[in-house]
Design an enzyme around this catalytic site. Structure first.
Site, mmCIF file in Angstrom:
data_model
loop_
_atom_site.group_PDB
_atom_site.id
_atom_site.type_symbol
_atom_site.label_atom_id
_atom_site.label_comp_id
_atom_site.label_asym_id
_atom_site.label_seq_id
_atom_site.Cartn_x
_atom_site.Cartn_y
_atom_site.Cartn_z
ATOM 1 N N CYS A 2 0.858 -1.194 0.000
ATOM 2 C CA CYS A 2 0.000 0.000 0.000
ATOM 3 C C CYS A 2 0.886 1.234 0.000
ATOM 4 C CB CYS A 2 -0.850 -0.005 1.255
ATOM 5 S SG CYS A 2 -1.773 -1.521 1.477
ATOM 6 N N ARG A 27 1.487 1.983 -5.810
ATOM 7 C CA ARG A 27 1.804 0.933 -4.835
ATOM 8 C C ARG A 27 0.574 0.096 -4.483
ATOM 9 N NH1 ARG A 27 6.590 1.777 -2.195
ATOM 10 N NH2 ARG A 27 5.862 0.385 -0.548
ATOM 11 N N TRP A 75 -3.717 -1.829 -1.344
ATOM 12 C CA TRP A 75 -3.737 -3.068 -2.125
ATOM 13 C C TRP A 75 -4.241 -4.123 -1.154
ATOM 14 C CZ3 TRP A 75 -1.391 -7.966 -2.054
ATOM 15 C CH2 TRP A 75 -1.538 -8.709 -3.231
ATOM 16 N N ASN A 99 0.685 -0.404 6.213
ATOM 17 C CA ASN A 99 1.138 -1.175 5.054
ATOM 18 C C ASN A 99 1.841 -2.401 5.614
ATOM 19 O OD1 ASN A 99 2.023 -2.172 2.606
ATOM 20 N ND2 ASN A 99 3.861 -0.883 2.587
ATOM 21 N N GLY A 100 1.357 -3.589 5.235
ATOM 22 C CA GLY A 100 2.002 -4.810 5.718
ATOM 23 C C GLY A 100 0.951 -5.848 6.067
ATOM 24 N N GLU A 478 10.219 -13.236 -19.794
ATOM 25 C CA GLU A 478 9.917 -11.858 -19.396
ATOM 26 C C GLU A 478 8.855 -11.264 -20.307
ATOM 27 O OE1 GLU A 478 10.195 -9.992 -17.043
ATOM 28 O OE2 GLU A 478 9.818 -8.014 -17.856
ATOM 29 N N LYS A 482 5.242 -9.611 -19.127
ATOM 30 C CA LYS A 482 4.859 -8.236 -19.485
ATOM 31 C C LYS A 482 3.483 -8.203 -20.135
ATOM 32 C CE LYS A 482 7.123 -5.738 -17.709
ATOM 33 N NZ LYS A 482 7.714 -6.745 -16.955
ATOM 34 N N GLU A 485 0.644 -9.210 -17.589
ATOM 35 C CA GLU A 485 0.352 -8.363 -16.425
ATOM 36 C C GLU A 485 -0.273 -7.029 -16.804
ATOM 37 O OE1 GLU A 485 3.623 -6.953 -14.043
ATOM 38 O OE2 GLU A 485 4.992 -7.057 -15.704
ATOM 39 N N HIS A 501 6.428 -31.205 -28.299
ATOM 40 C CA HIS A 501 6.224 -32.267 -27.298
ATOM 41 C C HIS A 501 4.924 -32.076 -26.534
ATOM 42 C CE1 HIS A 501 10.169 -33.874 -28.171
ATOM 43 N NE2 HIS A 501 10.629 -32.633 -28.136
ATOM 44 N N LYS A 600 3.188 -2.032 -7.260
ATOM 45 C CA LYS A 600 4.575 -1.904 -7.700
ATOM 46 C C LYS A 600 5.555 -2.657 -6.820
ATOM 47 C CE LYS A 600 7.918 -0.500 -10.253
ATOM 48 N NZ LYS A 600 8.075 -1.155 -11.580
HETATM 49 C C1 AGP Z 1 7.482 -6.489 -13.030
HETATM 50 O O1 AGP Z 1 6.864 -6.147 -14.280
HETATM 51 C C2 AGP Z 1 6.516 -7.019 -12.069
HETATM 52 N N1 AGP Z 1 5.586 -5.999 -11.749
HETATM 53 C C3 AGP Z 1 7.076 -7.761 -10.889
HETATM 54 O O2 AGP Z 1 7.341 -9.055 -11.366
HETATM 55 C C4 AGP Z 1 8.368 -7.246 -10.213
HETATM 56 O O3 AGP Z 1 9.463 -7.390 -11.086
HETATM 57 C C5 AGP Z 1 8.621 -8.118 -8.982
HETATM 58 O O4 AGP Z 1 7.556 -7.928 -8.090
HETATM 59 C C6 AGP Z 1 9.950 -7.805 -8.276
HETATM 60 O O5 AGP Z 1 9.909 -6.495 -7.793
HETATM 61 P P1 AGP Z 1 11.298 -5.850 -7.268
HETATM 62 O O6 AGP Z 1 12.226 -5.819 -8.448
HETATM 63 O O7 AGP Z 1 10.934 -4.495 -6.763
HETATM 64 O O8 AGP Z 1 11.821 -6.767 -6.184
#
Ligand code: AGP
Length: 605
Positions: A2, A27, A75, A99-100, A478, A482, A485, A501, A600
């Site tokens: 959050c 966040r 969040w 937050n937590g 990767e 992308k 998400e 396979h 984030k």
């Molecule tokens: C990246 O596009 C994602 N949102 C997510 O996988 C991110 O890379 C992951 O949560 C790690 O975050 P960090 O690099 O801040 O540790």
């Protein structure tokens, strides 16, 4: 994950809090709220499910003059996305934001008989009820007692109605930074909400209680000893955390990659060789390591996998890449001969942080690659390689991925040099090639419109596949993340040679297959795999260094990347793949920067 903020000072707090929440919204954005403390001891709570803009609208009903308040953008972890579950939470004399995750909130409810005080489904409200139950008129003493009862991660900002103008704060694991100026005192989850207030800040030390008032911030440990926090300087300016004319942060950050790479690589090149003197990274840590383990999450982990490809192919040193949330619950096969590289853009990802702590308990030295200065992971590492990408606001990581790959490459090059595997000439050649990716990315970005056309096709697909061999397959992982998400198109990365396979059963008419063929050694094999999917109706988008691809049996669209050594094509190909995800999401009219369910920085488990 959050966003939290607190302000007390000379100006009305409402707009400072809401503007700060707008900067912290990346966040978490399920709900938002503020609490304002008036001089007449009244506590006003304004909160609702929805975005910060909805909160701003909610708070436009009157002129709130309070100069002390706290704010939160959520969040959801415990409890659904509802107005009642939104923060701040109030119980009796206490209002707070959090937050937590409070892991033992159920025990606390039972031990203190709090059930009748609760109206929400959240763990946070339990802390408000606990504080209200314990409150004897001395906030510090009350907070100290409450904190001793709490298990889990927390960043708490607390107000007591009979203490006008004062905010209290305490944290464990979850991030918080604080600053003060002539205008008053501010505390927040990260610097994006602080920078407009002050360039000087400090990281809130864990298990220390802060007292914020108009005149400044007092920091004391759990025994009541006043401590002076280490002040830090924000190294980027406020425009870095703004869109700068781009429609989305993500597109801005994709285009910032050349500069981010330049700022990350160049300061570490001395006489054309990688040099980490300024980073305080001792060559001994490279001399002694016999194997490497990379631990990270998500995109950061994918960057680590690219680093594995480089180090193993160039240096023949075994590299094990671990998912942090898995690593931390196993008995890892690491020891004092293992160099553990922890990668994290935010430096606050809880799974990665706990994996770091486990690695240190196993006797390994930890080198972290982090983008946020002074973050928890950075502070707990033996050595830190800061990437200089500037703040990354979009939830989908782009420039951080590129600089993390560059960091891995530079570290690999330094290890090669220190261990005598690389001659100076080879190291200089490598550095030159690495620096060479910067103009290549600039050239690649000129193809953005071509990528946009491709995205218009993908946006209608329920599923998409990314295929490649070797480092192209690693990059495909990767690329799939992308696309998933931010566009919500289900995407899967697959080793091109493995498709036949089983998974090729899913390839039917017009299924998009984005094929990477940038590796000369396996180019022919990948083309064969592409023909196999094309023959079954796939819509193939080929990313390669070919000048032209005439054969219609190979692809529907060809996107060319400039010619480069195969070890370095990942940088320009990554940009194409990021743009594919970006334009697909944008074409679907989605919130590119704040995709559903995500945030984030994952500071909860
Ligand atoms: C990246 O596009 C994602 N949102 C997510 O996988 C991110 O890379 C992951 O949560 C790690 O975050 P960090 O690099 O801040 O540790």
């Amino acid at each position: 994950m959050c966003g939290i903020i607190g302000f007390t000072g000379k100006q009305p707090a409402k707009d400072i809090l809401i503007d700060g929440l707008a900067k912290l919204e990346y966040r978490g954005y399920d709900s938002a709220g503020i609490a304002l403390l008036n001089d007449d001891d009244t506590l006003i709570i304004k909160k609702k499910a929805g975005r910060v803009d909805d909160l701003r609208q909610l708070c436009s009903d009157k002129d709130y003059t309070s100069t002390c308040g706290i704010g939160h953008t959520r969040w959801a972890t415990h409890g659904g996305v509802t107005d009642v579950n939104a923060h701040p939470h109030k119980c009796g004399n206490v209002a707070l934001i959090h937050n937590g995750i409070i892991e033992n909130y159920g025990e606390i409810v039972r031990e203190f008989g709090l059930q009748d005080k609760l109206i929400s489904e959240t763990d946070t409200e339990v802390v408000a009820a606990l504080l209200d139950t314990l409150y004897d008129g001395d906030p510090i003493y009350t907070i100290r007692k409450a904190v001793k009862k709490i298990a889990g991660s927390f960043a708490l900002c607390i107000m007591f109605s009979d203490k006008p103008g004062v905010i209290y704060a305490v944290r464990n694991v979850s991030p918080m930074v604080a600053a003060y100026s002539d205008e008053g005192a501010i505390i927040a989850s990260d610097l994006t909400a602080v920078i407009s207030f002050s360039k000087e800040y400090f990281v809130v030390p864990e298990y220390h209680i802060l007292t914020l008032s108009e005149t400044g911030i007092k920091v004391e440990d759990m025994k009541g000893n006043v401590v002076t926090p280490q002040m830090l300087e924000i190294t980027w300016d406020i425009t870095a955390a703004q869109k700068g004319g781009y429609p989305h942060f993500m597109l801005k950050e994709i285009y910032e990659q050349p500069e981010a790479l330049r700022n990350t690589i160049t300061p570490r090149i001395v006489n054309s060789l990688p040099d980490f003197t300024e980073d305080g990274i001792d060559d001994e840590v490279f001399k002694n390591c016999q194997n490497i383990t990379v631990v990270a999450c998500g995109t950061a982990m994918h960057a680590g996998m690219i680093g594995k490809a480089m180090i193993e192919s160039e240096l023949k040193i075994p590299v094990n890449v671990e998912i942090a949330s898995e690593f931390r619950y196993k008995e890892p096969l690491i020891d004092d001969k293992t160099l553990v590289i922890v990668t994290s853009q935010s430096g606050e990802t809880i799974d990665t942080l706990e994996a770091l702590r486990l690695a240190k308990r196993c006797g390994s030295k930890v080198l972290s690659i982090v983008n946020v200065k002074g973050s928890t992971i950075a502070r707990e590492s033996d050595y830190v390689f800061y990437t200089h990408a500037g703040p990354e606001i979009a939830v989908a990581s782009t420039k951080a991925y590129s600089v993390q790959m560059a960091a891995m490459y530079l570290i690999g090059c330094r290890i090669g040099l220190v261990k005598g595997i690389y001659t100076e000439d080879r190291a200089k050649e490598f550095v030159k090639q690495l620096l060479g990716v910067i103009p290549v990315i600039e050239e690649t970005l000129e193809q953005a419109n071509k990528v946009k056309a491709v995205a218009n096709f993908i946006k209608m697909a329920p599923d998409a596949f990314f295929i490649g061999r070797g480092i192209d397959y690693t990059l495909s992982l990767e690329a799939a993340l992308k696309l998933k998400e931010i566009s919500y198109v289900h995407a899967e990365a697959y080793a091109a040679g493995e498709l036949k396979h089983g998974t090729i059963a899913l390839i039917t008419e017009n299924v998009p297959v984005i094929a990477l063929a940038t590796q000369d050694a396996v180019y022919g094999k990948v083309i064969s795999n592409i023909r196999e999917v094309k023959a079954r109706g796939a819509y193939v988008i080929l990313i390669s260094m070919d000048e032209k691809v005439e054969d219609a049996d190979i692809c529907n669209k060809h996107i060319r990347i400039p010619k480069q050594d195969g070890l370095f094509t990942v940088f320009s190909a990554a940009v194409i793949l990021q743009l594919i995800a970006y334009y697909t999401s944008d074409a679907k009219g989605l919130d590119v920067d704040k995709p559903r369910n995500l945030a984030k920085s994952v500071t909860v488990e």
